[in-house]
Design a protein around this motif. Structure first.
Motif, PDB file in Angstrom:
ATOM      1  N   GLY A 158      31.890  63.526 -99.089  1.00 32.25           N
ATOM      2  CA  GLY A 158      31.256  62.520 -99.924  1.00 32.25           C
ATOM      3  C   GLY A 158      30.829  61.264 -99.195  1.00 32.25           C
ATOM      4  O   GLY A 158      30.181  60.390 -99.781  1.00 32.25           O
ATOM      5  N   ARG A 159      31.152  61.146 -97.914  1.00 29.74           N
ATOM      6  CA  ARG A 159      30.873  59.891 -97.207  1.00 29.74           C
ATOM      7  C   ARG A 159      29.418  59.769 -96.764  1.00 29.74           C
ATOM      8  O   ARG A 159      28.841  58.682 -96.828  1.00 29.74           O
ATOM      9  CB  ARG A 159      31.796  59.761 -95.986  1.00 29.74           C
ATOM     10  CG  ARG A 159      33.268  59.546 -96.361  1.00 29.74           C
ATOM     11  CD  ARG A 159      34.104  59.281 -95.125  1.00 29.74           C
ATOM     12  NE  ARG A 159      35.511  59.048 -95.479  1.00 29.74           N
ATOM     13  CZ  ARG A 159      36.463  58.801 -94.595  1.00 29.74           C
ATOM     14  NH1 ARG A 159      36.162  58.767 -93.287  1.00 29.74           N
ATOM     15  NH2 ARG A 159      37.712  58.602 -94.993  1.00 29.74           N
ATOM     16  N   LEU A 205      20.062  60.902 -94.704  1.00 30.81           N
ATOM     17  CA  LEU A 205      21.117  60.736 -95.685  1.00 30.81           C
ATOM     18  C   LEU A 205      20.568  60.184 -96.993  1.00 30.81           C
ATOM     19  O   LEU A 205      19.411  59.752 -97.070  1.00 30.81           O
ATOM     20  CB  LEU A 205      22.197  59.801 -95.129  1.00 30.81           C
ATOM     21  CG  LEU A 205      22.833  60.233 -93.798  1.00 30.81           C
ATOM     22  CD1 LEU A 205      23.907  59.239 -93.387  1.00 30.81           C
ATOM     23  CD2 LEU A 205      23.395  61.640 -93.890  1.00 30.81           C
ATOM     24  N   ALA A 206      21.412  60.196 -98.017  1.00 32.43           N
ATOM     25  CA  ALA A 206      20.980  59.764 -99.346  1.00 32.43           C
ATOM     26  C   ALA A 206      20.492  58.315 -99.346  1.00 32.43           C
ATOM     27  O   ALA A 206      19.603  57.954-100.109  1.00 32.43           O
ATOM     28  CB  ALA A 206      22.129  59.935-100.341  1.00 32.43           C
ATOM     29  N   PRO A 259      23.358  67.173-104.260  1.00 29.47           N
ATOM     30  CA  PRO A 259      24.418  66.492-105.017  1.00 29.47           C
ATOM     31  C   PRO A 259      25.753  66.557-104.284  1.00 29.47           C
ATOM     32  O   PRO A 259      25.951  67.398-103.400  1.00 29.47           O
ATOM     33  CB  PRO A 259      24.477  67.286-106.329  1.00 29.47           C
ATOM     34  CG  PRO A 259      24.021  68.667-105.938  1.00 29.47           C
ATOM     35  CD  PRO A 259      22.976  68.472-104.865  1.00 29.47           C
ATOM     36  N   ASN A 260      26.661  65.708-104.669  1.00 26.48           N
ATOM     37  CA  ASN A 260      27.993  65.658-104.060  1.00 26.48           C
ATOM     38  C   ASN A 260      28.908  66.647-104.788  1.00 26.48           C
ATOM     39  O   ASN A 260      29.726  66.277-105.622  1.00 26.48           O
ATOM     40  CB  ASN A 260      28.558  64.242-104.141  1.00 26.48           C
ATOM     41  CG  ASN A 260      29.909  64.127-103.446  1.00 26.48           C
ATOM     42  OD1 ASN A 260      30.298  65.005-102.689  1.00 26.48           O
ATOM     43  ND2 ASN A 260      30.625  63.060-103.730  1.00 26.48           N
ATOM     44  N   ILE A 261      28.754  67.936-104.470  1.00 27.09           N
ATOM     45  CA  ILE A 261      29.539  68.973-105.151  1.00 27.09           C
ATOM     46  C   ILE A 261      30.467  69.716-104.211  1.00 27.09           C
ATOM     47  O   ILE A 261      31.225  70.570-104.642  1.00 27.09           O
ATOM     48  CB  ILE A 261      28.623  70.004-105.848  1.00 27.09           C
ATOM     49  CG1 ILE A 261      27.727  70.708-104.827  1.00 27.09           C
ATOM     50  CG2 ILE A 261      27.796  69.341-106.942  1.00 27.09           C
ATOM     51  CD1 ILE A 261      26.912  71.845-105.416  1.00 27.09           C
ATOM     52  N   MET A 262      30.431  69.381-102.922  1.00 26.89           N
ATOM     53  CA  MET A 262      31.280  70.097-101.972  1.00 26.89           C
ATOM     54  C   MET A 262      32.733  69.689-102.162  1.00 26.89           C
ATOM     55  O   MET A 262      33.049  68.498-102.172  1.00 26.89           O
ATOM     56  CB  MET A 262      30.839  69.804-100.540  1.00 26.89           C
ATOM     57  CG  MET A 262      31.673  70.512 -99.481  1.00 26.89           C
ATOM     58  SD  MET A 262      30.942  70.365 -97.864  1.00 26.89           S
ATOM     59  CE  MET A 262      32.275  70.907 -96.808  1.00 26.89           C
ATOM     60  N   TYR A 314      29.453  64.139 -86.469  1.00 26.13           N
ATOM     61  CA  TYR A 314      28.895  64.140 -87.831  1.00 26.13           C
ATOM     62  C   TYR A 314      29.309  65.398 -88.588  1.00 26.13           C
ATOM     63  O   TYR A 314      29.723  65.332 -89.749  1.00 26.13           O
ATOM     64  CB  TYR A 314      27.372  64.045 -87.784  1.00 26.13           C
ATOM     65  CG  TYR A 314      26.734  64.336 -89.132  1.00 26.13           C
ATOM     66  CD1 TYR A 314      26.686  63.378 -90.128  1.00 26.13           C
ATOM     67  CD2 TYR A 314      26.228  65.613 -89.409  1.00 26.13           C
ATOM     68  CE1 TYR A 314      26.138  63.655 -91.379  1.00 26.13           C
ATOM     69  CE2 TYR A 314      25.678  65.901 -90.651  1.00 26.13           C
ATOM     70  CZ  TYR A 314      25.638  64.918 -91.638  1.00 26.13           C
ATOM     71  OH  TYR A 314      25.101  65.208 -92.866  1.00 26.13           O
ATOM     72  N   LEU A 315      29.205  66.567 -87.947  1.00 29.73           N
ATOM     73  CA  LEU A 315      29.539  67.819 -88.628  1.00 29.73           C
ATOM     74  C   LEU A 315      31.017  67.853 -89.015  1.00 29.73           C
ATOM     75  O   LEU A 315      31.368  68.313 -90.099  1.00 29.73           O
ATOM     76  CB  LEU A 315      29.194  69.009 -87.738  1.00 29.73           C
ATOM     77  CG  LEU A 315      27.697  69.224 -87.459  1.00 29.73           C
ATOM     78  CD1 LEU A 315      27.507  70.365 -86.471  1.00 29.73           C
ATOM     79  CD2 LEU A 315      26.930  69.485 -88.744  1.00 29.73           C
ATOM     80  N   LYS A 316      31.860  67.342 -88.139  1.00 33.85           N
ATOM     81  CA  LYS A 316      33.291  67.300 -88.442  1.00 33.85           C
ATOM     82  C   LYS A 316      33.552  66.413 -89.649  1.00 33.85           C
ATOM     83  O   LYS A 316      34.297  66.789 -90.567  1.00 33.85           O
ATOM     84  CB  LYS A 316      34.068  66.788 -87.233  1.00 33.85           C
ATOM     85  CG  LYS A 316      35.580  66.721 -87.456  1.00 33.85           C
ATOM     86  CD  LYS A 316      36.311  66.305 -86.179  1.00 33.85           C
ATOM     87  CE  LYS A 316      37.818  66.252 -86.418  1.00 33.85           C
ATOM     88  NZ  LYS A 316      38.553  65.886 -85.180  1.00 33.85           N
ATOM     89  N   GLN A 317      32.920  65.246 -89.680  1.00 39.85           N
ATOM     90  CA  GLN A 317      33.115  64.339 -90.811  1.00 39.85           C
ATOM     91  C   GLN A 317      32.532  64.933 -92.086  1.00 39.85           C
ATOM     92  O   GLN A 317      33.108  64.785 -93.178  1.00 39.85           O
ATOM     93  CB  GLN A 317      32.480  62.978 -90.522  1.00 39.85           C
ATOM     94  CG  GLN A 317      32.767  61.941 -91.611  1.00 39.85           C
ATOM     95  CD  GLN A 317      32.159  60.599 -91.294  1.00 39.85           C
ATOM     96  OE1 GLN A 317      30.946  60.480 -91.135  1.00 39.85           O
ATOM     97  NE2 GLN A 317      32.992  59.569 -91.198  1.00 39.85           N
TER      98      GLN A 317
END
Length: 356
Positions: free
Chosen positions: A299-300, A278-279, A307-310, A290-293
């Motif tokens: 962004g969590r 993770l970042a 980058p956080n673009i999703m 994890y995949l569900k979250q």
């Protein structure tokens, strides 16, 4: 709408055009096409007329009043010519006001859907289009009924996009945080192309979607088939196949590859069950939780290097509503099939069959 933008669209579709043919708009296939074509012809005609007039006068004056023996000094020029000034002020004013009146009239027509128009919700995101129909169908293709008015309720989930179908003579910006409305009445069946007319990032050129105009009977069949993703010809569709279809429909392919190549987001190849950094430097296992979250709340737990673009709109897959929960699980089932790791993600706790 800037008709000159149509030129790149011609080559995107791979249709050969001569330079002369490219000066005109594509053959219109909607009720708005005659209006747009008339305005374009008017603009083009005015531009050609004044270009020729000014060029001819410039050449004439340059030759006629050039310096030569017997003419060493310029002729005296008048300080004022009121009739001439009024003429070159009033004529352009009339032309501009006519263009404004016609443009405003056509603009209001395009933005005032008739009562009873079929409503389709349009969601734009980097770099794909998603269409939601009244029966619940969600597609990445835009189906339109022939000779029927359709209202498009459009919104963007990230940045400014441009909804543009050249052959149907419609274009409008799709603004994040707002619902932009437009309507269309196709007049010729066929397959066209929706393009993004605003630069929206590195994937802008691939933000395309097929537009399929069909007679009412075929349109109803297409939309009904799109609404039932869980069965085909009365037989259940495996969860993995549903997940693969949702991967395309929800626009996941715009950022996440399935062959291991680099994209805007992490590739799904061998993602399930792998160790993810993770970042913040924390290492986690890409299991079911994890995949569900990651899908519901992107962004969590951001993956390092991305980058956080999703978009966060996938949260509509959560909750107790059975079909929504199954869609989320189907995506994760599909991720499992893309992984050859021994420690794949835990299978979603649902049976591999369509809901009742």
């Amino acid at each position: 709408m800037n008709p000159l933008v149509c030129l790149p669209g011609v080559f995107i579709r791979g249709i050969p055009h001569s330079m002369l043919a490219a000066l005109w708009l594509p053959r219109g296939a909607s009720s708005f096409s005659p209006q747009v074509q008339f305005l374009w012809d008017l603009f083009f005609g005015i531009a050609v007329f004044f270009t020729v007039l000014i060029t001819v006068l410039t050449l004439y004056f340059a030759i006629h009043y050039r310096q030569r023996p017997g003419r060493r000094e310029p002729d005296p020029a008048p300080n004022q010519n009121l009739p001439l000034e009024i003429t070159w002020t009033v004529i352009p004013l009339i032309i501009v006001m006519v263009i404004f009146a016609l443009g405003f009239k056509y603009y209001m027509n395009m933005n005032t859907p008739p009562a009873g128009a079929y409503n389709i919700a349009v969601h734009a995101q980097k770099w794909s289009w998603t269409f939601v129909y009244p029966n619940g169908a969600v597609t990445n293709k835009l189906y339109l009924p022939l000779n029927k008015p359709v209202k498009l309720s459009m919104t963007s989930r990230d940045v400014l996009h441009g909804f543009w179908i050249p052959q149907l003579s419609i274009q409008k910006d799709v603004v994040p945080g707002r619902v932009m409305t437009l309507w269309i009445k196709p007049t010729r069946a066929g397959r066209y192309m929706l393009q993004c007319a605003e630069y929206c990032g590195s994937g802008h050129s691939s933000m395309l979607a097929p537009v399929i105009v069909e007679p009412a009977l075929e349109f109803n069949k297409s939309v009904a088939a799109a609404a039932d993703i869980w069965s085909h010809n009365g037989k259940p569709v495996p969860m993995t196949e549903v997940g693969e279809k949702l991967y395309v429909t929800f626009g996941c392919e715009g950022c996440h590859t399935v062959n291991g190549s680099k994209g805007e987001g992490p590739t799904w190849k061998n993602l399930a069950g792998s160790k993810v950094t993770l970042a913040g430097g924390q290492v986690v296992t890409a299991d079911y939780a994890y995949l569900k979250q990651a899908i519901l709340y992107p962004g969590r737990k951001m993956v390092a290097g991305y980058p956080n673009i999703m978009p966060s709109h996938y949260s509509d897959l959560a909750g107790a509503a059975h079909p929504k929960e199954r869609k989320l699980n189907a995506l994760i089932w599909y991720m499992n099939t893309l992984s050859n790791r021994s420690g794949k993600a835990t299978r979603p706790p649902v049976p591999d069959k369509p809901p009742n």
